[in-house]
Motif scaffolding. Structure first.
Motif, PDB file in Angstrom:
ATOM      1  N   LEU A  13       6.477  -0.461  -0.074  1.00 56.09           N
ATOM      2  CA  LEU A  13       6.520   0.965  -0.361  1.00 56.09           C
ATOM      3  C   LEU A  13       7.790   1.179  -1.169  1.00 56.09           C
ATOM      4  CD1 LEU A  13       5.047   3.659   0.110  1.00 56.09           C
ATOM      5  CD2 LEU A  13       6.578   4.045   2.052  1.00 56.09           C
ATOM      6  N   ALA A  27       2.762   2.521  -3.052  1.00 61.76           N
ATOM      7  CA  ALA A  27       2.434   1.371  -2.209  1.00 61.76           C
ATOM      8  C   ALA A  27       2.003   0.261  -3.146  1.00 61.76           C
ATOM      9  CB  ALA A  27       1.324   1.725  -1.232  1.00 61.76           C
ATOM     10  N   PRO A  48      -0.459   0.036   3.619  1.00 64.12           N
ATOM     11  CA  PRO A  48       0.911   0.473   3.364  1.00 64.12           C
ATOM     12  C   PRO A  48       1.596   0.919   4.644  1.00 64.12           C
ATOM     13  CG  PRO A  48      -0.635   2.155   2.663  1.00 64.12           C
ATOM     14  CD  PRO A  48      -1.456   0.960   3.046  1.00 64.12           C
TER      15      PRO A  48
END
Length: 229
Positions: A13, A27, A48
């Protein structure tokens, strides 16, 4: 199980990722990971960072889990002071992936840790890490190769029985093994290159980056393990 199993892969991220006119938090996952899953017979799903309390529900929706490579694990996670050579922290990712690992182990979902993923698996089971070692990431941004020797009698040796040359880039490694983990491959310098968790579930970590090479055997073993559940 009918059809292709769904393999969840954890992601970065990152702030300030850019494409076209946009620069936004994103992500991210190197394309080698989903391609390797697909070539090995699975369907790839990106996972993510999320709230750790959602990990069990996430793992319940997938057939197998890959914890991908990435930044260094925060040293406090394994009771160590930060070495000056340890990279910037990624606390949200650490918390999410540790929760995913715990959920996968509890549910018996097949699990593969890649590089950071192997290190985080070791930390999740109470192990520690070497915060820096030389010779495994010599040119920044360039994957090297070195030989990896399987330990006879391990699940890894069943999958890759011969010494092999693997794509590698890392500066940290397993130090004290986590509870019940066993080493299943070594580099020539003695660095632990693969670990596994004996038991009814398929759990393995590799220090190198199979997504950067052509050897599908480890990922195929994960995919096949999902069919055996």
């Amino acid at each position: 199980m009918a059809g292709r199993p769904l393999i969840g892969v954890s992601t970065y991220l990152e702030a300030g990722a850019g494409w076209g006119m946009w620069e936004l938090e994103a992500a991210l996952l190197p394309a080698g990971y989903p391609r390797l899953v697909q070539r090995a017979g699975g369907l790839a799903a990106m996972l993510p960072p999320d709230a750790p309390e959602h990990a069990a529900a996430t793992v319940a929706r997938i057939d197998g889990l890959v914890i991908a490579g990435g930044p260094d694990v925060e040293p406090h996670r394994y009771g160590a002071e930060r070495d000056p050579r340890t990279g910037p922290p990624a606390p949200a990712r650490d918390a999410w992936e540790l929760a995913l690992i715990d959920a996968a182990l509890a549910a018996g979902v097949p699990l593969l840790g890649v590089c950071r993923g192997m290190q985080l698996l070791n930390v999740a089971l109470g192990g520690t890490l070497v915060q820096h070692l030389d010779g495994h990431a010599e040119v920044p941004g360039v994957f090297g190769r070195h030989a990896v020797k399987p330990v006879p009698g391990t699940s890894y040796a069943d999958v890759v029985p011969e010494e092999s040359s693997v794509p590698t880039f890392h500066h940290q490694a397993v130090d004290r093994l986590g509870t019940d983990l066993v080493p299943s491959a070594y580099a020539d310098d003695g660095t632990v290159e693969a670990v596994e968790l004996p038991g009814p579930s398929w759990v393995m970590g590799v220090q190198w980056h199979p997504e950067m090479g052509d050897d599908l055997r480890v990922m195929r073993a994960l995919v096949e393990a999902t069919r055996g559940r």
